[in-house]
Motif scaffolding. Structure first.
Motif, PDB file in Angstrom:
ATOM      1  N   ALA A 185       8.363 -17.329  13.607  1.00 45.12           N
ATOM      2  CA  ALA A 185       8.105 -17.802  12.243  1.00 45.12           C
ATOM      3  C   ALA A 185       8.811 -16.943  11.202  1.00 45.12           C
ATOM      4  O   ALA A 185       8.581 -17.105  10.000  1.00 45.12           O
ATOM      5  N   ASP A 186       9.666 -16.030  11.671  1.00 43.60           N
ATOM      6  CA  ASP A 186      10.438 -15.168  10.772  1.00 43.60           C
ATOM      7  C   ASP A 186       9.528 -14.307   9.884  1.00 43.60           C
ATOM      8  O   ASP A 186       9.815 -14.059   8.716  1.00 43.60           O
ATOM      9  N   LEU A 187       8.443 -13.850  10.463  1.00 41.80           N
ATOM     10  CA  LEU A 187       7.486 -13.017   9.721  1.00 41.80           C
ATOM     11  C   LEU A 187       7.310 -11.628  10.359  1.00 41.80           C
ATOM     12  O   LEU A 187       6.476 -10.842   9.908  1.00 41.80           O
ATOM     13  N   ALA A 188       8.105 -11.334  11.380  1.00 42.12           N
ATOM     14  CA  ALA A 188       7.830 -10.121  12.166  1.00 42.12           C
ATOM     15  C   ALA A 188       8.293  -8.841  11.484  1.00 42.12           C
ATOM     16  O   ALA A 188       7.713  -7.777  11.689  1.00 42.12           O
ATOM     17  N   ALA A 189       9.340  -8.932  10.666  1.00 42.39           N
ATOM     18  CA  ALA A 189      10.034  -7.717  10.215  1.00 42.39           C
ATOM     19  C   ALA A 189       9.095  -6.691   9.602  1.00 42.39           C
ATOM     20  O   ALA A 189       9.188  -5.503   9.912  1.00 42.39           O
ATOM     21  N   ASP A 190       8.195  -7.127   8.743  1.00 45.75           N
ATOM     22  CA  ASP A 190       7.364  -6.165   8.041  1.00 45.75           C
ATOM     23  C   ASP A 190       5.891  -6.258   8.434  1.00 45.75           C
ATOM     24  O   ASP A 190       5.032  -5.776   7.708  1.00 45.75           O
ATOM     25  N   ALA A 191       5.615  -6.904   9.556  1.00 44.37           N
ATOM     26  CA  ALA A 191       4.216  -7.049   9.962  1.00 44.37           C
ATOM     27  C   ALA A 191       3.616  -5.682  10.256  1.00 44.37           C
ATOM     28  O   ALA A 191       4.241  -4.824  10.869  1.00 44.37           O
ATOM     29  N   LEU A 192       2.399  -5.487   9.786  1.00 45.45           N
ATOM     30  CA  LEU A 192       1.704  -4.215   9.993  1.00 45.45           C
ATOM     31  C   LEU A 192       0.403  -4.443  10.748  1.00 45.45           C
ATOM     32  O   LEU A 192      -0.292  -5.431  10.534  1.00 45.45           O
ATOM     33  N   TYR A 193       0.124  -3.492  11.613  1.00 48.33           N
ATOM     34  CA  TYR A 193      -1.100  -3.506  12.407  1.00 48.33           C
ATOM     35  C   TYR A 193      -2.014  -2.409  11.878  1.00 48.33           C
ATOM     36  O   TYR A 193      -1.559  -1.304  11.578  1.00 48.33           O
ATOM     37  N   ILE A 194      -3.306  -2.723  11.744  1.00 46.33           N
ATOM     38  CA  ILE A 194      -4.262  -1.702  11.296  1.00 46.33           C
ATOM     39  C   ILE A 194      -5.535  -1.809  12.122  1.00 46.33           C
ATOM     40  O   ILE A 194      -5.994  -2.918  12.433  1.00 46.33           O
ATOM     41  N   GLU A 195      -6.068  -0.674  12.535  1.00 46.09           N
ATOM     42  CA  GLU A 195      -7.349  -0.687  13.243  1.00 46.09           C
ATOM     43  C   GLU A 195      -8.321   0.248  12.544  1.00 46.09           C
ATOM     44  O   GLU A 195      -7.935   1.235  11.943  1.00 46.09           O
ATOM     45  N   ARG A 196      -9.601  -0.093  12.596  1.00 45.69           N
ATOM     46  CA  ARG A 196     -10.687   0.706  12.032  1.00 45.69           C
ATOM     47  C   ARG A 196     -10.436   1.042  10.558  1.00 45.69           C
ATOM     48  O   ARG A 196     -10.574   2.189  10.125  1.00 45.69           O
ATOM     49  N   ALA A 197     -10.062   0.019   9.798  1.00 38.63           N
ATOM     50  CA  ALA A 197      -9.758   0.211   8.374  1.00 38.63           C
ATOM     51  C   ALA A 197     -10.928   0.850   7.653  1.00 38.63           C
ATOM     52  O   ALA A 197     -12.088   0.497   7.889  1.00 38.63           O
ATOM     53  N   THR A 198     -10.648   1.780   6.798  1.00 36.16           N
ATOM     54  CA  THR A 198     -11.575   2.508   5.905  1.00 36.16           C
ATOM     55  C   THR A 198     -12.427   3.547   6.635  1.00 36.16           C
ATOM     56  O   THR A 198     -13.228   4.230   5.997  1.00 36.16           O
ATOM     57  N   LEU A 199     -12.272   3.677   7.963  1.00 34.54           N
ATOM     58  CA  LEU A 199     -13.000   4.715   8.704  1.00 34.54           C
ATOM     59  C   LEU A 199     -12.119   5.960   8.834  1.00 34.54           C
ATOM     60  O   LEU A 199     -10.904   5.890   8.675  1.00 34.54           O
ATOM     61  N   PRO A 200     -12.719   7.110   9.148  1.00 33.65           N
ATOM     62  CA  PRO A 200     -11.915   8.339   9.243  1.00 33.65           C
ATOM     63  C   PRO A 200     -10.794   8.225  10.288  1.00 33.65           C
ATOM     64  O   PRO A 200      -9.737   8.811  10.125  1.00 33.65           O
ATOM     65  N   HIS A 201     -11.015   7.461  11.362  1.00 33.07           N
ATOM     66  CA  HIS A 201      -9.991   7.338  12.402  1.00 33.07           C
ATOM     67  C   HIS A 201      -9.176   6.053  12.240  1.00 33.07           C
ATOM     68  O   HIS A 201      -8.658   5.508  13.209  1.00 33.07           O
ATOM     69  N   GLN A 202      -9.072   5.571  10.990  1.00 31.95           N
ATOM     70  CA  GLN A 202      -8.181   4.440  10.687  1.00 31.95           C
ATOM     71  C   GLN A 202      -6.768   4.734  11.197  1.00 31.95           C
ATOM     72  O   GLN A 202      -6.293   5.856  11.120  1.00 31.95           O
TER      73      GLN A 202
END
Lengths: 245, 245
Positions: free
Chosen positions: A197-214
């Motif tokens: 879908a031509d959306l990969a270039a800037d895709a970001l992955y995030i886990e445990r947002a807003t926690l100390p081990h984000q």
């Protein structure tokens, strides 16, 4: 006057409370107030281990409350066993009939991919059920990534990762901004679908947002094994820094 | 030691604070704390009339704060005049250089169709900018409508109403759940697009969610004139009561 047993003057209310994404300070004032007032607190928990929802809300729960733990069997796609909710709804009924309010702790927002809907389905026809909206993972992840999610006339599509690859691609192709929830074991498929879908270039992955081990990673750098349940992928057609352009 | 003027040890931070959908109790604890601490408060307002963001946050703003009002010219589609943000960014710079934090009040969530992105674009490269996520209108409207938004593997699409009818229909046809934001003068077009996508039957319209004058109507009953800016339409392919089925 009849001697027949009459219902109490007031039955209890079920409050589905969005406790936010993880940082205990991201609960609302209303949520915190209701937690301080409710005599009964209920929350989901894994069969073994601690409840994430209760950990978020812990600073706001006074000692000595009645607590109802909804212990979830761990299954592959995490569609929870419906019997757990049947039993919880039955346990709730006694408290509600006696006029006691129940605060149900819900990670993020109760109605945004939350398991609260299973309780809502069992209770809303018979008892007063109210929802206190919370900070959803969607906006919490955008804030943590320091990336505006949508503006102007952008179309936002939120996609659960277990969908078929073809459906993912079809949706992503039309989206300006995309959020992929529940990435789990689907990282390789998501990567292919975003690329198609031509959306990969800037895709970001995030886990445990807003926690100390984000943790934040470019999608390319994410291990194809099991992503934790509390993770998300965000992409924007104009790239990560679209708003600066 | 040189006599040259040195920068202060610490510059100020811009805090984009989501104040939630309207009920002042739906701000987060973190948002309320930062409002109590920040020496400078900034917010958008119409050229004549009161600021909605400031009205929401009012109980949490101490007396005696410096306030920066960003007065917005009223234009048809409400894309705000960019000079307002240029001037605001310049006014911010003096405070930030002097080490003063600025709390920017944002209706709902700052990064969900919020005008904060225009400030973010002007400031994020030169100054520390942090976002405190808030309760978005999306989840606040679902809670107020007492209707779960999405669950399981539902696809959610959020569509701004000014889009062309063909684009609306194309997106709606694929969506399980749809939220249409900024309905404004587009009620008739939205009604046609939802009908074409077989989503009209249970579509609900809500304005001023969580405020005392909140109003909920079936989409059929909405006047085709001007809907207020703070309104939204939600629809689900399985109908309003899908979770009960």
């Amino acid at each position: 006057m009849s001697d027949a047993i009459r219902p109490p003057a007031r039955t209890g209310t079920v409050w589905g409370i969005g406790v936010g994404p993880g940082d205990p300070e991201l609960i609302t004032l209303k949520g915190a107030r209701l937690l301080a007032e409710a005599p009964v607190i209920a929350y989901p928990a894994p069969e073994t281990g601690d409840s994430f929802a209760r950990a978020i809300a812990a600073p706001h729960i006074p000692d000595g409350r009645t607590e109802i733990v909804m212990a979830m069997p761990m299954v592959a796609e995490r569609f929870p066993a419906q019997e757990v909710y049947d039993r919880a709804a039955a346990a709730f009924a006694d408290h509600l009939a006696a006029g006691r309010d129940i605060a149900v702790l819900c990670e993020g927002d109760p109605f945004f991919y939350g398991s609260f809907m299973y309780l809502f389905a069992r209770l809303a026809e018979d008892w007063p059920v109210r929802v206190v909206p919370g900070v959803s993972s969607l906006v919490a992840c955008a804030a943590a990534l320091e990336t505006p999610l949508v503006g102007r006339n952008d179309v936002l599509t939120v996609l659960p990762a277990p969908l078929d690859e073809d459906r993912l691609v079809a949706h992503l192709t039309r989206a300006d901004a995309a959020a992929i929830v529940k990435p789990g074991r689907h990282i390789a498929k998501i990567r292919r679908a975003l690329a198609a879908a031509d959306l990969a270039a800037d895709a970001l992955y995030i886990e445990r947002a807003t926690l100390p081990h984000q943790r934040i990673l470019p999608l390319d750098a994410v291990d194809e094994g099991q992503a934790p349940y509390f993770s998300m992928i965000l992409a924007h057609r104009r790239g990560r820094a679209w708003v600066l352009a």
